[in-house]
Design a protein around this motif. Structure first.
Motif: not given
Length: 778
Positions: A411, A439, A496
């Motif tokens: 990230y 990402a 995420r």
């Protein structure tokens, strides 16, 4: 009529103050500001005449002026002590003097003197009431939660600290719990080490000591601002080895710092077997200010010759616009799945044609380049030919990365393309990736998702903080989450895996009206969890007295300001939050078990003014750091930036300027928020340690026992807080500024907390070279 010397001095003082307030107040009124200063100034001139003529009515007139000031101040700011006190403090002191028989030259308690005494008593009473309340704090308590799980940690033992934020998740959290809210007050210095690397007269302005050490085995690893790598005995602080990268000084550099080293060990060899393993089985990586990446043996500090070319990778390779001092890495690379992934810092606003912001992945053993992701050419991650270069001036990442090996993602917090304040020439790719968190696939460098925090960023609101990973308990079950702190104050909580918001994000209208040739985004994203300040008003202007407060009001009215995201302008724009941001590279700390966040929001306004390139004064000092005039060589505009301060150098906005805050991440609720820090070290000489809430830069540390440590504020202290309530539990004076994030580890059966104290050039804290370890008495 004979006038005493004291009466003449009193009349002169009242007259001078009155003239200043009347003149400045008239100017302010023409700008659309408050007419009160004009009226007060004229009243003080009248009072000065009456004192000079020895009229007892002077006290009555002054009493009316003081009563009017009290009413006006209360109407503007209510019972808020600091804004209230600085509006009336000077006048109350003058009122006390006028009560004496020497001021007017008449004795006895006539009506004017009695009324003035009553008004002064009333002012003191209102001020006392204001001292009993604080409208700027949130009182509450974070409830202990259960069921949380630690996000990816790379198998870091509880007593160690292997990455910048301890683990690849970047949580700045230690599972150690020997130091508790009950015993933290007993912490004492265990050892102090001095590196010998101190900021010198030939260093650039932003020479700063921001390192967070690593702890592996029985050694502590750190670097210095001039890129000396050092290993210390973790229990005693004794030096074991040092390596000097000899990267020299370069006036072109905008920054001179090292935030940390990176550690890698061949998984086939355990820590216990390292002593018998071949050299460089465990290694450290040191990025330098002259754009090198050096591999060192972790046990000896010797160069690892098998990495790159004789232990070094040249980060200038395939880089466009190569100019000494314009590119370097200030943050440690992230090492995950045997890949070393690194970005770089470019000089903001020095030149339009800058190096690339490319992110590169190298084999951690050999230094072979495996992939390169360039946000200006995001679809290609394969290697370039010897005559090819990465995209010039593409958004860069100067901060720290985090990674999830299981998901195969790293990230990246991304900045902006220079120039920061003029975006007319940005490509679609640059527009997509500027000021975002991205990402990337660890194996290939391909983009898996991107979340933008500012559209068409014209304010230097690059994403400055390491993303923090946590497995968050939500109504839908445990969700792999990413917590992203930003300069503008928004805290984005994202899934995420996909980059989709977990806490709601909305688009809100933003001001328009960019300079000719540029444009603004019609809306900007805002998170449901936000520490963004309320827009400034004229009544928020502050100063040590009415005089410099008036100067700030005039300056406020002269600047363009329509709230957050007011575009840069030729007249000058007020930028709030300012360039340091609400949050910066220190990020936030997250407790994965309690599911809570601890952070240090800071509030300081800045100004920015676009300067046409053909109007830049050749004699003006330029490119001397992020403040001042940066020329953007080759572009249409330079930019002049500065903190928004009064003629006395104090912030023009009212305090507090700095807080600590606790957040329940499951709900996005701010549980508490308290002023943080004192003004003791805010001036050229020691000041009383008044707890006004001061700004800072640096990061916090959380422990499993519920203690938070922080030393980032501009006063030279390290402090401990109860995470549940925010109460300050302990503080220790530092010998220099503590603008580095603390860390904690175990050695010899004891928990240590380490703070580096070396100061920060941009915020003016005391320079030093200290590494200090604290522990409980045996």
């Amino acid at each position: 009529m004979r006038v005493s010397t004291s009466s003449l001095v009193t009349a002169l003082l009242l007259g001078l103050i009155g003239l200043f307030l009347a003149g400045g107040g008239g100017w302010l009124a023409t700008l659309g500001g408050s007419p009160f200063y004009l009226a007060l100034g004229l009243g003080l001139i009248l009072c000065a005449v009456l004192v000079w003529r020895q009229r007892t009515s002077a006290r009555l007139v002054y009493a009316l002026l003081l009563a009017g000031t009290l009413g006006w101040a209360f109407w503007e700011v209510g019972l808020d002590w600091w804004p209230l006190a600085t509006r009336g403090g000077l006048l109350v002191l003058l009122g006390l003097w006028l009560l004496t028989p020497w001021a007017v030259g008449r004795r006895g308690w006539n009506a004017g003197r009695t009324v003035l005494a009553l008004v002064v008593v009333g002012c003191v009473g209102v001020a006392s009431a204001a001292l009993l309340r604080d409208p700027h704090v949130i009182e509450g308590q974070l409830q202990a939660q259960t069921g949380g799980a630690t996000a990816p940690d790379g198998n870091v033992p509880d007593g160690e600290w292997h990455h910048y934020g301890r683990t690849l998740a970047g949580q700045r959290y230690t599972p150690l719990a020997e130091v508790t809210p009950a015993n933290v007050e007993a912490l004492e210095v265990a050892w102090t080490y001095r590196t010998g690397d101190v900021r010198g007269p030939d260093d650039v302005a932003e020479t700063t000591y921001q390192v967070t050490p690593l702890k592996i085995g029985n050694l502590l690893y750190l670097c210095t601002p001039h890129h000396i790598a050092i290993a210390l005995d973790a229990e005693t602080g004794e030096e074991r080895w040092r390596f000097d990268a000899n990267d020299g000084l370069d006036p072109n550099r905008q920054h001179q710092t090292c935030r940390g080293l990176s550690y890698y060990r061949d998984d086939a060899v355990t820590e216990a077997d390292l002593a018998e393993a071949p050299a460089c089985t465990a290694r450290l990586f040191l990025p330098t200010s002259d754009a090198r990446l050096i591999a060192l043996d972790a046990l000896t500090g010797a160069i690892c010759p098998g990495f790159g070319e004789n232990g070094t990778v040249d980060l200038w390779a395939n880089m466009p616009n190569q100019q000494s001092g314009f590119y370097y890495s200030t943050s440690p690379p992230t090492i995950v799945n045997d890949r070393l992934i690194i970005g770089g810092s470019v000089n903001d606003n020095y030149a339009v044609e800058s190096p690339s912001g490319v992110i590169r992945a190298y084999d951690a053993m050999t230094g072979e380049l495996l992939w390169a992701w360039d946000s200006g050419n995001p679809e290609r991650t394969t290697l370039l030919g010897p005559d090819e270069t990465y995209t010039a001036n593409s958004p860069n990442s100067w901060s720290v990365f985090s990674a999830d090996p299981a998901l195969g993602l790293v990230y990246i917090p991304l900045g902006n393309a220079t120039p920061d304040q003029f975006g007319a020439h940005r490509s679609p790719a640059v527009e997509r990736f500027s000021s975002s968190v991205v990402a990337l696939d660890i194996a290939s460098g391909a983009v898996r998702w991107v979340f933008q925090t500012v559209h068409h960023d014209l304010w230097d609101m690059d994403v400055p903080a390491q993303p923090v990973l946590i497995d968050l308990a939500t109504a839908q079950g445990t969700t792999p989450a990413l917590v992203q702190a930003t300069k503008q104050g928004d805290i984005y909580v994202l899934d995420r895996r996909s980059g989709q918001p977990i806490l709601p994000v909305s688009e809100v209208p933003a001001p328009g009206g960019a300079v000719e040739g540029d444009w603004t985004a019609p809306t900007q994203p805002v998170s449901a969890l936000s520490f963004a300040p309320e827009p400034l008003r004229e009544t928020d202007m502050w100063g040590a007295s009415l005089l410099d407060q008036l100067a700030c009001r005039i300056k406020f009215r002269q600047l363009r300001y329509e709230g957050r995201y007011t575009p840069p302008s030729l007249q000058g724009t007020l930028v709030y939050p300012g360039n340091f941001g609400t949050f910066n590279w220190g990020s936030v700390a997250v407790d994965p078990v309690r599911q809570v966040m601890f952070g240090m929001p800071t509030y300081l306004a800045f100004t920015s003014q676009l300067v046409p390139s053909d109007e830049i004064d050749a004699d003006e000092q330029v490119n001397a750091g992020e403040a001042g005039l940066n020329v953007n060589a080759g572009g249409e505009y330079g930019v002049r930036m500065a903190p928004f301060v009064s003629p006395l150098g104090l912030p023009c906005q009212a305090p507090p300027w700095g807080y600590v805050a606790g957040v329940d991440l499951r709900t996005g609720t701010k549980a508490w928020m308290h002023k943080n820090g004192t003004i003791r070290d805010a001036g050229p000489f020691p000041l009383p340690p008044i707890p006004m809430g001061v700004p800072g830069i640096g990061g916090p540390l959380l422990t499993a026992s519920g203690v938070a440590f922080l030393a980032a504020s501009i006063d030279d202290y390290i402090r401990a807080y109860d995470v549940a309530t925010g109460a300050q539990l302990w503080q220790q004076r530092l010998p220099a500024g503590g603008q580095a994030t603390p860390m904690s580890y175990e050695a010899g059966g004891r928990q240590f907390v380490v703070q580096v104290a070396g100061g920060h050039g941009s915020i003016g804290t005391k320079a030093g070279d200290y590494v200090i370890a604290y522990t409980l008495p045996r």
